[in-house]
Each structure stands twice: as structure tokens, then as C-alpha cells.
Write an enzyme that holds these catalytic residues in place. Structure first.
Site, PDB file in Angstrom:
ATOM      1  N   GLY A 147      49.440  40.225  35.808  1.00 55.15           N
ATOM      2  CA  GLY A 147      48.553  40.361  36.688  1.00 55.15           C
ATOM      3  C   GLY A 147      48.485  41.694  36.703  1.00 55.15           C
ATOM      4  O   GLY A 147      47.402  42.445  36.804  1.00 55.15           O
TER       5      GLY A 147
ATOM      6  N   ASP B 296      50.536  43.821  34.948  1.00 55.04           N
ATOM      7  CA  ASP B 296      49.734  44.940  33.132  1.00 55.04           C
ATOM      8  C   ASP B 296      48.941  43.920  32.016  1.00 55.04           C
ATOM      9  O   ASP B 296      50.057  43.578  31.132  1.00 55.04           O
ATOM     10  CB  ASP B 296      51.446  45.903  32.586  1.00 55.04           C
ATOM     11  CG  ASP B 296      51.066  46.053  31.190  1.00 55.04           C
ATOM     12  OD1 ASP B 296      50.067  46.342  31.230  1.00 55.04           O
ATOM     13  OD2 ASP B 296      52.459  46.391  31.049  1.00 55.04           O
TER      14      ASP B 296
ATOM     15  N   ASN C 174      42.880  38.740  44.435  1.00 53.75           N
ATOM     16  CA  ASN C 174      41.811  38.503  43.496  1.00 53.75           C
ATOM     17  C   ASN C 174      41.076  37.904  42.373  1.00 53.75           C
ATOM     18  O   ASN C 174      41.137  36.583  42.668  1.00 53.75           O
ATOM     19  CB  ASN C 174      42.201  39.448  42.239  1.00 53.75           C
ATOM     20  CG  ASN C 174      42.911  38.170  41.264  1.00 53.75           C
ATOM     21  OD1 ASN C 174      42.221  38.180  40.766  1.00 53.75           O
ATOM     22  ND2 ASN C 174      44.255  38.040  41.805  1.00 53.75           N
ATOM     23  N   ARG C 175      39.304  38.119  41.795  1.00 55.65           N
ATOM     24  CA  ARG C 175      38.857  37.065  41.211  1.00 55.65           C
ATOM     25  C   ARG C 175      38.700  38.070  39.995  1.00 55.65           C
ATOM     26  O   ARG C 175      37.524  38.379  39.020  1.00 55.65           O
ATOM     27  CB  ARG C 175      37.746  36.839  42.168  1.00 55.65           C
ATOM     28  CG  ARG C 175      37.356  37.544  42.713  1.00 55.65           C
ATOM     29  CD  ARG C 175      36.331  36.842  43.481  1.00 55.65           C
ATOM     30  NE  ARG C 175      34.798  37.960  43.821  1.00 55.65           N
ATOM     31  CZ  ARG C 175      35.368  37.748  45.273  1.00 55.65           C
ATOM     32  NH1 ARG C 175      35.216  37.224  45.752  1.00 55.65           N
ATOM     33  NH2 ARG C 175      33.945  38.779  45.716  1.00 55.65           N
TER      34      ARG C 175
ATOM     35  N   GLY D  20      39.397  37.715  36.570  1.00 54.10           N
ATOM     36  CA  GLY D  20      39.107  35.940  36.049  1.00 54.10           C
ATOM     37  C   GLY D  20      39.361  36.561  34.148  1.00 54.10           C
ATOM     38  O   GLY D  20      38.459  36.755  33.492  1.00 54.10           O
TER      39      GLY D  20
ATOM     40  N   SER E  75      45.167  29.713  37.202  1.00 50.83           N
ATOM     41  CA  SER E  75      44.029  30.813  37.283  1.00 50.83           C
ATOM     42  C   SER E  75      43.166  30.112  37.940  1.00 50.83           C
ATOM     43  O   SER E  75      42.625  29.251  37.239  1.00 50.83           O
ATOM     44  CB  SER E  75      43.937  31.738  36.602  1.00 50.83           C
ATOM     45  OG  SER E  75      43.099  32.813  37.128  1.00 50.83           O
TER      46      SER E  75
ATOM     47  N   ASN F 148      40.452  31.886  39.189  1.00 48.26           N
ATOM     48  CA  ASN F 148      38.617  32.941  38.759  1.00 48.26           C
ATOM     49  C   ASN F 148      38.448  32.323  36.965  1.00 48.26           C
ATOM     50  O   ASN F 148      37.703  33.657  37.156  1.00 48.26           O
ATOM     51  CB  ASN F 148      39.264  33.800  38.442  1.00 48.26           C
ATOM     52  CG  ASN F 148      40.260  33.867  39.938  1.00 48.26           C
ATOM     53  OD1 ASN F 148      39.360  33.607  40.567  1.00 48.26           O
ATOM     54  ND2 ASN F 148      41.175  34.658  39.734  1.00 48.26           N
ATOM     55  N   THR F 149      38.650  31.377  36.168  1.00 47.18           N
ATOM     56  CA  THR F 149      37.779  30.956  35.438  1.00 47.18           C
ATOM     57  C   THR F 149      37.774  29.783  35.105  1.00 47.18           C
ATOM     58  O   THR F 149      38.777  28.272  35.810  1.00 47.18           O
ATOM     59  CB  THR F 149      38.661  31.042  33.678  1.00 47.18           C
ATOM     60  OG1 THR F 149      39.293  32.534  33.545  1.00 47.18           O
ATOM     61  CG2 THR F 149      38.535  29.979  33.104  1.00 47.18           C
TER      62      THR F 149
ATOM     63  N   ASN G  96      50.788  30.590  40.298  1.00 48.99           N
ATOM     64  CA  ASN G  96      50.234  31.204  40.897  1.00 48.99           C
ATOM     65  C   ASN G  96      48.872  31.509  41.530  1.00 48.99           C
ATOM     66  O   ASN G  96      49.897  30.954  42.728  1.00 48.99           O
ATOM     67  CB  ASN G  96      48.849  30.445  39.392  1.00 48.99           C
ATOM     68  CG  ASN G  96      47.860  31.834  39.006  1.00 48.99           C
ATOM     69  OD1 ASN G  96      47.864  32.352  39.446  1.00 48.99           O
ATOM     70  ND2 ASN G  96      48.113  31.363  37.484  1.00 48.99           N
TER      71      ASN G  96
END
Length: 400
Positions: free
Chosen positions: A96, A98, A144-145, A147, A209, A211-212, A280
Site C-alpha cells: 500500500g 510502495d 483510504n479507498r 481501489g 481490500s 475498495n474493490t 488488511n
């Protein structure tokens, strides 16, 4: 007129001397990893910037190795062996940070024992619209989002190949994601395993995650079994030297039954991953959060995640009877936090959010404090402490 010129020269000289003095003091403080200077001067200035902008600046600073190399020398008891790999210390940079594989050398300089790149998707994709990162300063957290914004496998693989030409000993993991529009997730993860097995030390299947859309559904018992069986089969079909350890990254929001289902799947021979990453970000929101951004959609990381991830580490350690090495991540900002993760069942740990709040000196501080805690408990290695308090942390989680 001459008097005015003399006054102006004196003022100019004073300004130059002051600026030069501050510049020298800043450079010296950075060189000496002065944590107080970072806490009181550098990091508050960084927080004046948009979060994603400051993230990109940090990546550039690490990419071009602007940060000086750490002076901290890892003690022998910080070294540990996992998956046949020797980690000089157990503290890694989490996926997340790098995302595109640009900053590994610079992160090595700061003292991380290993770096995890990604998540990387097969094809390039921009991720979600901005703004998509929010600081919860009062809670020392981030939402964060992103995605899975990714340059794609080809670009990241090229960077890692170039990196390997200069540094073959650094320990690098690659976190694999799926493209948002992919109709079938399985081929995306298989492509990642096949693509990065020549440059990575371990690979991570990220199905956690938030965000997907639909990604977390892959943690369900049947979808997970299908995914792991196919991805492991593809890994095992590679030449022996390229069969990298395969890890699964889990969400902290799994129910008790879902955790049992995951454990039952990964203990099957055809689905036996080499490790877990726990955990996560979370979609839960504690009532204790005080920031104005607390209701933003996305994954929450940082201090509020600490107990949740530690309890999940303990649970998965016990459910798998300690047979599946765990990387513990979530809310680590001190050596004590790291030690708790280890004693709950983690063989290695990672951080990210605390790095964005405290800057590079936090890496050495966590290692120094962890080293001291191990010594105080009469332990000569991280491995000795793994899982010592798993039952206690699991019980405290049930009662929290």
C-alpha cells in the site's frame, strides 16, 4: 543612501545566516534520525499537504534515496528465519505504500527488514476517483479507498527486474490484486504468480481490500477453495527455483465462522498456503473515533485497528495450530505493539500508517524497543516469542 544600503546588507546577511543555520540544523536532525524533530517540525509540515500528495512525495524521497541510511544496527536476536528466508529483522513495510515498486532501495536504507510491493493488478488501472485518502489525525489513523491503482504487472515487473540487478539480497514481497473489471478473478492471480516468481521472495493473494467491489467475497469457503487450488497448482507447475511462498491476506472483519472456514480451507493439502497476512484495513468504525473524516467510505488503518488485528492473529494462529506463519499488521507504532503481535502468533510484522505519522525514525525505534522487550523476557530470538500469548489475546478479544 549608504546607511540604508548598509542596513539592507545586514538584514540580508542575518536572513541568510538564519536560513543557513536552520537548513544545517534540519539536515543534521534528519541525518541523526531525530525523532523529536520529525514529530514537532517535519511531520506537522507534511500534514499541511493533501494526503495523497504527501504520499507521492514520500515515495519520491525514498525512490531517490533522499533519506539518509539508518545508523541503527540490528541485533542478532532480531534476525529470524521464515519460509527458508533469513530476515535481518522482523519489521517490514506493508503493501500500500510502495504500490508501484519504486522505492525499495530507499526503504531498505531506513532499516526495514523486508518490503512488500503492491497491490499490483494485471493491467494498469487508475483506481477510484480522488479524494481517496483521509487523515484521521486525532485518532492516528487513515481511511483510504484507492481501489488498486496500479501501473500494471509489466511496469512493476520491469522495475523489480532492474532492482534485482543491483540488489539480489533484499527481501521483497509482491502483493497481487485483480482488475476491477475482470469477469473471473482466478486468472488475474495466476498471472501475478507466474509474472513475479522470478523477482519476488514471496507472493501475496490479496482478497481482503474493501475498495474493490466483490473482492472480499473471495474469502468465502467455496470461492477461496477454488481460488487457492488453482493458484497453488499454477505455482507448483513452475520450475522449482521459482516456486515462491504464497501468502493469503485476510480482512479483520471476518466473523468467527468465516475465520473457521478460512482455516479449514487453508489446512487442506491442495489449498495449503505458506502463510497469512493479518490483517488488511477494516470497514468497521469504533464509536471512539473523533475525526471529522471517520464516516468516509473505505478501509481504516492505524491505531484503531491494533486490537482487532491482534485478536485475529491469535485466532488464526490457534485455528491453524501454529502451522501457518503469520505476518502481523495493523496499528503498530511501537515496539510494544510489535511484540504483542508476535506473542499473539505473528512471525513477522509490518507497518505503514504509523510511518506516515512519525516518519523514518519510527522504524529504528520499533526495532530498538522490540529488542529490549525480548531481552527483558530472556528471549534470544523473535521466534521464541511467537504465539506465547495467543490464548490470552484471543480471550481478551472475546471479552472486548
Amino acid at each position: 543612501m549608504n546607511a540604508k544600503k548598509n542596513i539592507w546588507r545586514k538584514v540580508s546577511s542575518a536572513v541568510l545566516v538564519s536560513c543557513g543555520g536552520f537548513g544545517f540544523f534540519t539536515a543534521l536532525s534528519v541525518y541523526k534520525e531525530n525523532e523529536q524533530f520529525y514529530r514537532n517540525v517535519i511531520m506537522p509540515a507534511v500534514r499541511k499537504l493533501d494526503p495523497e500528495t504527501s504520499h507521492n512525495i514520500a515515495i519520491m524521497a525514498a525512490k531517490y534515496r533522499i533519506f539518509p541510511k539508518t545508523k541503527f544496527v540490528d541485533g542478532s536476536n532480531l534476525g529470524t528465519e521464515v519460509w527458508g528466508l533469513h530476515f535481518p529483522n522482523p519489521v517490514g513495510m506493508a503493501a500500500g505504500f510502495d504500490k508501484q515498486g519504486e522505492a525499495i532501495h530507499g526503504l531498505q536504507d531506513l532499516g526495514f527488514g523486508f518490503v512488500e510491493v503492491g497491490s499490483v493488478t494485471p493491467l494498469p488501472q487508475p483506481g477510484n476517483p480522488q479524494p481517496r485518502v483521509f487523515r484521521l489525525v486525532e485518532d492516528e489513523a487513515i481511511i483510504n479507498r484507492f481501489g488498486f491503482n496500479s501501473d500494471g504487472q509489466d511496469a512493476v515487473h520491469k522495475r523489480l527486474s532492474e532492482f534485482r540487478k543491483k540488489n539480489s539480497s533484499a527481501l521483497v514481497g509482491v502483493n497481487l490484486g485483480k482488475n476491477k473489471e475482470s469477469p473471473d478473478s482466478v486468472p488475474d492471480y495466476i498471472m501475478g504468480v507466474q509474472k513475479f516468481s522470478d523477482v519476488a521472495d514471496y507472493l501475496v493473494i490479496n482478497v481482503s481490500s474493501p475498495n474493490t467491489p466483490g473482492l472480499r467475497d473471495l474469502q468465502g469457503e467455496k470461492p477461496l477453495e477454488v481460488l487457492l487450488e488453482n493458484v497453488l497448482s499454477a505455482r507448483d507447475a513452475l520450475p522449482a527455483p521459482m516456486r515462491r511462498p504464497l501468502l493469503l491476506k485476510l480482512a479483520p472483519d471476518l466473523t468467527a465462522q468465516e475465520r473457521k472456514d478460512v482455516a479449514s480451507v487453508i489446512l487442506k493439502k491442495k489449498c495449503k498456503v505458506d502463510g497469512l497476512i493479518v490483517s488488511n484495513t477494516t470497514v468497521s468504525r469504533s464509536p471512539s473515533l473523533s475525526s471529522a473524516f471517520r464516516e468516509e467510505p473505505g478501509g481504516l488503518s492505524g491505531k484503531p485497528l491494533s486490537k482487532l488485528s491482534t485478536h485475529l492473529i491469535a485466532d488464526m494462529y490457534l485455528l491453524t495450530k501454529g502451522t501457518v506463519p503469520i505476518i502481523g499488521v495493523g496499528g503498530i507504532s511501537s515496539g510494544q505493539d510489535a511484540y504483542e503481535k508476535v506473542r499473539a502468533g505473528a512471525s513477522l510484522v509490518q507497518l505503514y500508517t504509523a510511518f506516515t505519522y512519525h516518519g523514518p525514525p519510527i522504524v529504528s525505534r520499533i526495532k530498538r524497543e522490540l529488542d529490549q522487550l525480548l531481552r527483558e523476557d530472556g528471549m534470544s530470538s523473535v521466534a521464541e516469542a511467537v504465539g506465547k500469548d495467543a490464548q490470552k489475546y484471543l480471550q481478551s478479544g472475546a471479552n472486548s
